[in-house]
Motif scaffolding. Structure first.
Motif, mmCIF file in Angstrom:
data_model
loop_
_atom_site.group_PDB
_atom_site.id
_atom_site.type_symbol
_atom_site.label_atom_id
_atom_site.label_comp_id
_atom_site.label_asym_id
_atom_site.label_seq_id
_atom_site.Cartn_x
_atom_site.Cartn_y
_atom_site.Cartn_z
ATOM 1 N N GLY A 62 0.804 -1.219 0.000
ATOM 2 C CA GLY A 62 0.000 0.000 0.000
ATOM 3 C C GLY A 62 0.835 1.265 0.000
ATOM 4 O O GLY A 62 0.296 2.362 0.147
ATOM 5 N N GLY A 100 3.307 4.342 -1.481
ATOM 6 C CA GLY A 100 3.121 5.237 -2.614
ATOM 7 C C GLY A 100 4.086 4.958 -3.756
ATOM 8 O O GLY A 100 5.016 4.141 -3.624
ATOM 9 N N ARG A 123 6.632 7.229 2.479
ATOM 10 C CA ARG A 123 5.864 8.471 2.575
ATOM 11 C C ARG A 123 6.747 9.723 2.615
ATOM 12 O O ARG A 123 6.470 10.702 1.909
ATOM 13 N N SER A 170 -3.985 9.602 -5.504
ATOM 14 C CA SER A 170 -4.946 8.563 -5.124
ATOM 15 C C SER A 170 -6.363 8.882 -5.601
ATOM 16 O O SER A 170 -7.326 8.362 -5.062
ATOM 17 N N ARG A 171 -6.487 9.731 -6.631
ATOM 18 C CA ARG A 171 -7.824 10.112 -7.084
ATOM 19 C C ARG A 171 -8.463 9.013 -7.921
ATOM 20 O O ARG A 171 -7.891 8.548 -8.910
ATOM 21 N N TYR A 172 -9.669 8.616 -7.516
ATOM 22 C CA TYR A 172 -10.499 7.693 -8.285
ATOM 23 C C TYR A 172 -11.836 8.380 -8.539
ATOM 24 O O TYR A 172 -12.498 8.820 -7.593
ATOM 25 N N GLU A 176 -2.058 10.145 -13.946
ATOM 26 C CA GLU A 176 -3.441 9.705 -13.924
ATOM 27 C C GLU A 176 -3.817 9.147 -15.293
ATOM 28 O O GLU A 176 -3.275 9.570 -16.319
ATOM 29 N N PRO A 210 -5.344 6.523 -10.661
ATOM 30 C CA PRO A 210 -3.894 6.708 -10.644
ATOM 31 C C PRO A 210 -3.253 5.779 -11.684
ATOM 32 O O PRO A 210 -3.728 4.673 -11.919
ATOM 33 N N LYS A 215 -13.627 2.411 -4.660
ATOM 34 C CA LYS A 215 -12.799 3.581 -4.378
ATOM 35 C C LYS A 215 -13.367 4.842 -5.018
ATOM 36 O O LYS A 215 -13.087 5.954 -4.558
#
Length: 214
Positions: A37, A39, A54, A75-77, A149, A166, A204
């Motif tokens: 999980g 980045g 991080r 992390s945009r969905y 993206e 992403p 998500k």
């Protein structure tokens, strides 16, 4: 016609052959151990995804950091609701299967399209005119952050699913297909994993949708 993406994303596909939660995985910058999980960052020069802790991810978050070579994957969905593309438009995109993803490559200064298969990701000779028409009907597709993206599309008989995700999520799907596809139609296991992947993307994206603007 299509061409295999043998240069720009060869390193990326090699990276994705590793399990995402491999024991002993470390940050590609500072080498500290990182958990599942973690980045990712995009190395624009090498065109590859790098695992990041991080603190290192935050170092590269400001625009212009490292002279812009590295970009953090967010992390945009977002689900693009009421998405539609007819057979002629899909054929014009030169995608021979029902799965594809698209993103803006800032180095090449253009939209690029790929479709996953047992051998990895194959690049389509994308029709910019056709893509422009599709993006014009769905303004959310024009909000992509370059390089990090992607627009992920799954055409199905009952409906066509479309998400902004992403870029590492798009290549997660590539890894699923590469490692599980068997025979001509993929097999039960492959489709179980593909359906589970899209269920997760849908979850998500829940509550974050954008509809067609007429």
């Amino acid at each position: 016609m299509v061409s295999e993406d043998r240069g720009g994303f060869a390193a990326l596909q090699a990276l994705l052959r590793k399990p995402s939660a491999a024991a002993g995985e470390r940050c590609d910058f500072c080498a500290v151990p990182i958990e599942s999980g973690h980045g990712h960052l995009i190395d624009l020069k090498a065109r590859r995804i790098m695992c990041s802790c991080r603190p290192c991810w935050l170092v590269f978050e400001p625009e212009g950091a490292a002279q812009g070579r590295y970009k953090p994957v967010g992390s945009r969905y977002v689900e693009v609701s009421d998405f539609g593309v007819d057979a002629a438009e899909w054929d014009a995109l030169q995608i021979p299967i029902a799965l594809a993803f698209f993103f803006y490559n800032s180095i090449e200064e253009k939209m690029v399209g790929f479709y996953p298969g047992p051998a990895g990701a194959t690049e389509s000779l994308l029709s910019l005119e056709t893509w422009g028409a599709i993006a014009g009907a769905h303004p959310a597709l024009s909000t992509l952050e370059a390089d990090v993206e992607a627009v992920l599309i799954h055409r199905r008989p009952e409906c066509t699913a479309c998400f902004v995700v992403p870029i590492d999520a798009a290549y997660e799907l590539v890894g699923i297909i590469r490692t599980s596809w068997k025979g001509f139609d993929g097999g039960e296991e492959a489709w179980r994993r593909i359906n589970a992947f899209f269920a997760d993307v849908g979850e998500k994206s829940r509550g974050r949708t954008t509809a067609r603007i007429s």
